[in-house]
Design a protein around this motif. Structure first.
Motif, PDB file in Angstrom:
ATOM      1  N   ILE A   1      15.605  -3.207 -47.826  1.00 49.33           N
ATOM      2  CA  ILE A   1      16.134  -4.189 -48.776  1.00 49.33           C
ATOM      3  C   ILE A   1      17.245  -4.984 -48.102  1.00 49.33           C
ATOM      4  CG2 ILE A   1      17.315  -4.500 -50.975  1.00 49.33           C
ATOM      5  CD1 ILE A   1      16.259  -1.750 -51.788  1.00 49.33           C
ATOM      6  N   SER A   2      17.084  -6.291 -48.104  1.00 54.96           N
ATOM      7  CA  SER A   2      18.138  -7.173 -47.589  1.00 54.96           C
ATOM      8  C   SER A   2      19.141  -7.443 -48.709  1.00 54.96           C
ATOM      9  CB  SER A   2      17.524  -8.491 -47.114  1.00 54.96           C
ATOM     10  OG  SER A   2      16.996  -9.199 -48.228  1.00 54.96           O
ATOM     11  N   TYR A   3      20.266  -8.048 -48.360  1.00 52.89           N
ATOM     12  CA  TYR A   3      21.247  -8.426 -49.369  1.00 52.89           C
ATOM     13  C   TYR A   3      20.623  -9.359 -50.407  1.00 52.89           C
ATOM     14  CZ  TYR A   3      25.017 -10.877 -51.697  1.00 52.89           C
ATOM     15  OH  TYR A   3      25.817 -11.448 -52.652  1.00 52.89           O
ATOM     16  N   THR A   4      19.825 -10.305 -49.959  1.00 51.85           N
ATOM     17  CA  THR A   4      19.206 -11.260 -50.881  1.00 51.85           C
ATOM     18  C   THR A   4      18.270 -10.552 -51.859  1.00 51.85           C
ATOM     19  OG1 THR A   4      19.333 -12.974 -49.177  1.00 51.85           O
ATOM     20  CG2 THR A   4      17.835 -13.379 -51.018  1.00 51.85           C
TER      21      THR A   4
ATOM     22  N   TYR B   1      20.490  -8.583 -54.275  1.00 52.87           N
ATOM     23  CA  TYR B   1      21.174  -9.491 -55.190  1.00 52.87           C
ATOM     24  C   TYR B   1      20.219 -10.026 -56.261  1.00 52.87           C
ATOM     25  CZ  TYR B   1      23.639 -13.653 -56.837  1.00 52.87           C
ATOM     26  OH  TYR B   1      24.226 -14.601 -57.624  1.00 52.87           O
ATOM     27  N   MET B   2      19.084 -10.540 -55.835  1.00 56.67           N
ATOM     28  CA  MET B   2      18.124 -11.129 -56.771  1.00 56.67           C
ATOM     29  C   MET B   2      17.486 -10.055 -57.667  1.00 56.67           C
ATOM     30  SD  MET B   2      18.489 -14.264 -56.202  1.00 56.67           S
ATOM     31  CE  MET B   2      17.196 -15.005 -57.157  1.00 56.67           C
ATOM     32  N   GLY B   3      17.171  -8.904 -57.083  1.00 53.36           N
ATOM     33  CA  GLY B   3      16.554  -7.828 -57.850  1.00 53.36           C
ATOM     34  C   GLY B   3      17.487  -7.253 -58.900  1.00 53.36           C
ATOM     35  N   MET B   4      18.761  -7.091 -58.568  1.00 59.05           N
ATOM     36  CA  MET B   4      19.725  -6.555 -59.525  1.00 59.05           C
ATOM     37  C   MET B   4      19.884  -7.478 -60.728  1.00 59.05           C
ATOM     38  SD  MET B   4      20.877  -3.613 -58.918  1.00 59.05           S
ATOM     39  CE  MET B   4      20.646  -2.435 -57.618  1.00 59.05           C
ATOM     40  N   LYS B   5      19.758  -8.783 -60.490  1.00 52.60           N
ATOM     41  CA  LYS B   5      19.853  -9.731 -61.597  1.00 52.60           C
ATOM     42  C   LYS B   5      18.666  -9.596 -62.554  1.00 52.60           C
ATOM     43  CE  LYS B   5      21.520 -13.884 -60.806  1.00 52.60           C
ATOM     44  NZ  LYS B   5      21.772 -15.216 -60.235  1.00 52.60           N
TER      45      LYS B   5
ATOM     46  N   VAL C   1      26.073  -8.745 -58.039  1.00 53.78           N
ATOM     47  CA  VAL C   1      26.576  -8.156 -56.801  1.00 53.78           C
ATOM     48  C   VAL C   1      27.035  -9.278 -55.869  1.00 53.78           C
ATOM     49  CG1 VAL C   1      26.022  -6.702 -54.827  1.00 53.78           C
ATOM     50  CG2 VAL C   1      25.005  -6.210 -57.054  1.00 53.78           C
ATOM     51  N   SER C   2      28.314  -9.280 -55.546  1.00 55.18           N
ATOM     52  CA  SER C   2      28.876 -10.292 -54.642  1.00 55.18           C
ATOM     53  C   SER C   2      28.831  -9.786 -53.198  1.00 55.18           C
ATOM     54  CB  SER C   2      30.331 -10.578 -55.038  1.00 55.18           C
ATOM     55  OG  SER C   2      31.131  -9.445 -54.788  1.00 55.18           O
ATOM     56  N   ASP C   3      29.209 -10.650 -52.262  1.00 52.77           N
ATOM     57  CA  ASP C   3      29.319 -10.229 -50.856  1.00 52.77           C
ATOM     58  C   ASP C   3      30.320  -9.085 -50.724  1.00 52.77           C
ATOM     59  OD1 ASP C   3      27.524 -12.180 -50.053  1.00 52.77           O
ATOM     60  OD2 ASP C   3      29.088 -13.625 -49.542  1.00 52.77           O
TER      61      ASP C   3
ATOM     62  N   GLY D   1      31.104  -1.396 -56.876  1.00 50.34           N
ATOM     63  CA  GLY D   1      30.296  -2.437 -56.251  1.00 50.34           C
ATOM     64  C   GLY D   1      29.513  -3.277 -57.236  1.00 50.34           C
ATOM     65  N   GLY D   2      29.999  -3.384 -58.463  1.00 50.16           N
ATOM     66  CA  GLY D   2      29.312  -4.190 -59.465  1.00 50.16           C
ATOM     67  C   GLY D   2      28.177  -3.484 -60.175  1.00 50.16           C
ATOM     68  N   LEU D   3      27.982  -2.200 -59.904  1.00 45.98           N
ATOM     69  CA  LEU D   3      26.835  -1.472 -60.449  1.00 45.98           C
ATOM     70  C   LEU D   3      27.129  -0.711 -61.739  1.00 45.98           C
ATOM     71  CD1 LEU D   3      25.281   0.040 -57.190  1.00 45.98           C
ATOM     72  CD2 LEU D   3      24.739  -2.113 -58.326  1.00 45.98           C
TER      73      LEU D   3
END
Length: 186
Positions: free
Chosen positions: A84-87, A90-94, A104-106, A46-48
């Protein structure tokens, strides 16, 4: 002549030692490159990948891992809603200091949340679901890595058997986790 002969033997031994050391180091470097390449091609994390790698380096015990996962959750929960929402994810992982940065993509979100089954009615991850997600990803990451190393060490029977046994333990734990679905002890 006798001293010259002994000196020649010592020089040859040193040169041979340096050659063997260089070969071993080069083989280790090649193996590391192969593992990194295989890991980067794997979409199941999952991109992690970079985050999971860093977590395994930093946290030594299950307790430390649980505290670390909680800290990551709190870092990602920017609105302090307890989820935690997707947004936010996504923003936190960056913003995490993993190298390379986590993107992290959809599609990754679908993989991570098991097609949204870990999400609540607002399509958010709560703390317990986040722990399940991260522990499952860590177990899968370690299992994939062990499998890759097993393939590289097929000619070393002892190492191959040891890694095979460890892999089976992880597979069994994934199938029947102690203390619940997320693998945490009761």
């Amino acid at each position: 002549i006798f001293m010259l002969w002994i000196s020649l033997q010592v020089v040859l031994a040193i040169l041979l030692e340096n050659f063997v050391t260089a070969q071993t180091r080069d083989q280790g470097l090649e193996d590391r490159i192969k593992l990194d390449h295989r890991a980067s091609q794997n979409v199941a994390d999952g991109g992690l990948h970079s985050l999971l790698t860093e977590m395994l380096k930093v946290f030594d015990t299950s307790h430390d891992m649980a505290k670390g996962i909680t800290r990551i959750f709190l870092f990602l929960d920017t609105d302090e809603s307890g989820s935690i929402s997707y947004t936010e994810f996504y923003m936190g992982m960056k913003k995490l200091h993993a190298k390379p940065h986590v993107e992290v993509s959809d599609f990754d979100w679908d993989i991570l949340t098991h097609d949204y089954t870990l999400l609540d009615e607002r399509k958010c991850l709560n703390m317990a679901s986040f722990h399940r997600l991260m522990r499952r990803q860590l177990k899968n990451y370690v299992q994939r890595h062990i499998t890759d190393v097993m393939l590289m060490t097929q000619d070393t029977i002892g190492t191959s058997w040891t890694l095979g046994a460890l892999r089976m333990v992880l597979l069994d734990e994934l199938t029947h986790p102690p203390g619940g679905d997320d693998g945490e002890e009761a």
